[in-house]
Design a protein around this motif. Structure first.
Motif, PDB file in Angstrom:
ATOM      1  N   LYS A  63     -12.394  25.831   3.185  1.00 47.29           N
ATOM      2  CA  LYS A  63     -11.797  26.829   3.090  1.00 47.29           C
ATOM      3  C   LYS A  63     -10.583  27.036   3.402  1.00 47.29           C
ATOM      4  CE  LYS A  63     -13.114  31.439   6.063  1.00 47.29           C
ATOM      5  NZ  LYS A  63     -13.900  31.972   6.720  1.00 47.29           N
ATOM      6  N   THR A  64     -10.270  25.794   4.476  1.00 52.66           N
ATOM      7  CA  THR A  64      -8.901  25.794   4.981  1.00 52.66           C
ATOM      8  C   THR A  64      -8.170  25.533   4.020  1.00 52.66           C
ATOM      9  OG1 THR A  64      -9.556  25.832   7.539  1.00 52.66           O
ATOM     10  CG2 THR A  64      -7.411  25.009   6.815  1.00 52.66           C
ATOM     11  N   ARG A  65      -8.597  24.853   3.140  1.00 56.56           N
ATOM     12  CA  ARG A  65      -7.402  23.840   1.865  1.00 56.56           C
ATOM     13  C   ARG A  65      -7.694  25.146   0.645  1.00 56.56           C
ATOM     14  NH1 ARG A  65      -6.299  18.939   1.054  1.00 56.56           N
ATOM     15  NH2 ARG A  65      -7.253  18.163   2.193  1.00 56.56           N
ATOM     16  N   GLN A  90      -4.784  27.173   1.975  1.00 56.46           N
ATOM     17  CA  GLN A  90      -3.708  26.635   2.419  1.00 56.46           C
ATOM     18  C   GLN A  90      -2.807  26.890   0.857  1.00 56.46           C
ATOM     19  OE1 GLN A  90      -4.272  23.916   4.621  1.00 56.46           O
ATOM     20  NE2 GLN A  90      -3.853  24.775   6.425  1.00 56.46           N
ATOM     21  N   THR A  91      -3.882  26.458   0.159  1.00 60.30           N
ATOM     22  CA  THR A  91      -3.402  26.077  -1.099  1.00 60.30           C
ATOM     23  C   THR A  91      -3.300  27.453  -2.094  1.00 60.30           C
ATOM     24  OG1 THR A  91      -5.762  24.844  -2.330  1.00 60.30           O
ATOM     25  CG2 THR A  91      -3.695  23.925  -1.025  1.00 60.30           C
ATOM     26  N   PHE A 111     -15.128  27.738  -3.717  1.00 56.31           N
ATOM     27  CA  PHE A 111     -14.243  28.534  -1.734  1.00 56.31           C
ATOM     28  C   PHE A 111     -13.389  29.210  -2.319  1.00 56.31           C
ATOM     29  CE2 PHE A 111     -16.838  25.114  -0.351  1.00 56.31           C
ATOM     30  CZ  PHE A 111     -16.903  25.281   0.497  1.00 56.31           C
ATOM     31  N   HIS A 112     -13.403  30.673  -2.623  1.00 50.16           N
ATOM     32  CA  HIS A 112     -12.380  31.149  -3.111  1.00 50.16           C
ATOM     33  C   HIS A 112     -10.390  31.375  -1.514  1.00 50.16           C
ATOM     34  CE1 HIS A 112     -14.241  32.967  -6.125  1.00 50.16           C
ATOM     35  NE2 HIS A 112     -15.020  33.270  -5.371  1.00 50.16           N
ATOM     36  N   SER A 113      -9.642  31.787  -2.504  1.00 52.03           N
ATOM     37  CA  SER A 113      -8.373  31.504  -1.965  1.00 52.03           C
ATOM     38  C   SER A 113      -8.627  32.619  -0.884  1.00 52.03           C
ATOM     39  CB  SER A 113      -7.342  31.918  -2.949  1.00 52.03           C
ATOM     40  OG  SER A 113      -7.511  33.088  -3.191  1.00 52.03           O
ATOM     41  N   SER A 114      -9.138  33.946  -1.135  1.00 48.62           N
ATOM     42  CA  SER A 114      -9.398  34.704   0.207  1.00 48.62           C
ATOM     43  C   SER A 114      -9.862  34.884   1.214  1.00 48.62           C
ATOM     44  CB  SER A 114     -10.399  35.860  -0.901  1.00 48.62           C
ATOM     45  OG  SER A 114     -11.380  35.345  -1.337  1.00 48.62           O
TER      46      SER A 114
END
Length: 440
Positions: free
Chosen positions: A69-71, A74-75, A93-96
């Protein structure tokens, strides 16, 4: 916890052009995808992989989820990870920061993605349990439907409804067909028709019901229709599970069961009889008076025919009943006199209350009922409240509850008991009788 959707959630083909490996764990980029479906919104796709690197898998854990989730945040890239304890279970895992579980299964050369649920609302163990069930059902669906499994998934809900109307509602078997057609025309088509059948979820149905500015009881009728459509779709092989399966009906507030008191009923009867004397062939007035004297349902009585009157025993046979079963009902002397009058000027056959200039029974006289109440100087009681009035009079006269049940055509005694509880006079009589011998 129930999954967000079932196996019928199969959508358009998505091509992936890029696959990354992040720290030895299987992760994929969503930025270079060419798609007709937004993975953020749906997360149910059929994908074709052009190339991939060797992927390492890992058992899903909270620590692993926190890291992915953190990655992703961050990306700014969507990451997909695979679970080693349940082959086919994936986590997106979405960037949101949003995390969703999905199942991927190869069906006839195409990777089918099926949504399972969101994390952490859906635990990892829950996801594994449901993923296993979904995979088993996918296998069973392929065995049952073969090529149709993917073909049917492409149709819209609107197209399914068209088939339902043609094969079910147009046959004349279902008594609520006209009401269902109205719901389909006014609500289902505009609000749900464009959705892909295979992509419809429980959330879609709940959102539809929530958006309806209608009473809970009416929304429950909408839910019943939707469930009927999906049940038929399962029988026809379009899907193998209904997205409305786990949706429960809303609690319905019991009506006050308002009824006329003696003086109100008397004034109503006088106005109705006065108007009918002025217009003896006014069938709607005759129908309303008959309903007041029998407590029958409007739909049952409108379709009463002269051939169904037993003149020797003062009985009528109702064929157009709520549950579709024939019902024989005795009528009081005043109601029988009204039937005799209809017989004298209509003959031996046809509708007891015919429509004017048509071959159909008289139209529902709801507006006429309102005018009668106004002329009688009483509140605007509905036609169904005339039925409540009849039931209340029976209860207060001391009639056996089973007799009331049979006269009203209730399926169970529990419905009839509501009239007992709503009759204050019945309770007053009981407590007065109990306290009568006290020397106070």
């Amino acid at each position: 916890m129930k999954p967000d959707s079932s196996l019928n959630q199969i959508t358009q083909t998505m091509k992936r052009n890029d696959v990354d490996s992040v720290d030895g764990r299987f992760c994929e980029s969503a930025q270079n995808m060419k798609t007709s479906v937004d993975v953020e919104d749906c997360c149910v796709e059929v994908m074709v992989r052009h190339h991939s690197t060797k992927n390492q898998r890992e058992a899903f854990t909270k620590a692993f989820f926190d890291e992915c989730k953190t990655r992703a945040i961050q990306t700014g890239r969507t990451i997909e990870a695979s679970d080693t304890k349940c082959t086919g279970l994936k986590a997106i895992f979405h960037s949101s920061g949003r995390i969703k579980f999905i199942v991927r299964k190869s069906i006839r050369g195409k990777n089918v993605y099926v949504a399972v649920g969101s994390y952490p609302e859906f635990s990892i163990n829950n996801a594994r349990e449901h993923a296993f069930k979904i995979i088993q059902e996918l296998k069973a669906s392929v065995e049952t439907y073969g090529e149709r499994f993917l073909t049917h998934s492409k149709i819209t809900f609107n197209e399914l409804v068209e088939q339902y109307v043609k094969c079910v509602l147009s046959t004349g078997v279902k008594r609520s067909a006209n009401t269902d057609l109205s719901k389909i025309r006014k609500y289902l088509r505009p609000l749900l028709g464009d959705k892909k059948l295979a992509g419809m979820t429980e959330a879609d149905i709940l959102a539809y019901l929530h958006a309806l500015d209608l009473k809970p009881a009416t929304r429950n009728r909408h839910l019943a229709l939707i469930k009927a459509v999906f049940t038929w779709a399962i029988r026809m092989g379009y899907i193998n599970r209904s997205p409305a399966l786990y949706i429960k009906a809303l609690p319905e507030v019991t009506s006050d069961r308002r009824a006329m008191d003696d003086s109100q009923l008397q004034r109503w009867m006088e106005v109705c009889e006065h108007w009918r004397n002025a217009k003896p062939d006014h069938e709607a007035l005759a129908l309303l008076r008959f309903l007041a004297l029998t407590g029958l349902r409007l739909g049952e009585t409108r379709h009463l025919r002269l051939e169904d009157v037993d003149w020797s025993h003062k009985m009528i046979t109702l064929r157009h009943t709520k549950n579709g079963k024939l019902r024989r009902v005795p009528v009081c002397d005043k109601a029988f006199v009204l039937l005799t009058e209809q017989h004298q000027h209509l003959g031996d056959k046809g509708w007891v209350f015919p429509g004017n200039g048509t071959d159909n029974p008289v139209s529902e006289p709801r507006r006429l009922q309102k005018r009668l109440c106004e002329a009688a100087g009483i509140p605007p009681f509905t036609i169904h409240e005339m039925r409540h009035t009849f039931a209340t009079k029976l209860i207060e006269s001391g009639a056996d509850i089973n007799i009331v049940k049979d006269l009203l055509g209730h399926s169970t005694i529990k419905v009839t008991e509501l009239y007992v509880h709503s009759s204050p006079a019945r309770y007053h009589e009981a407590v007065n009788h109990a306290m009568a011998n006290l020397n106070l």
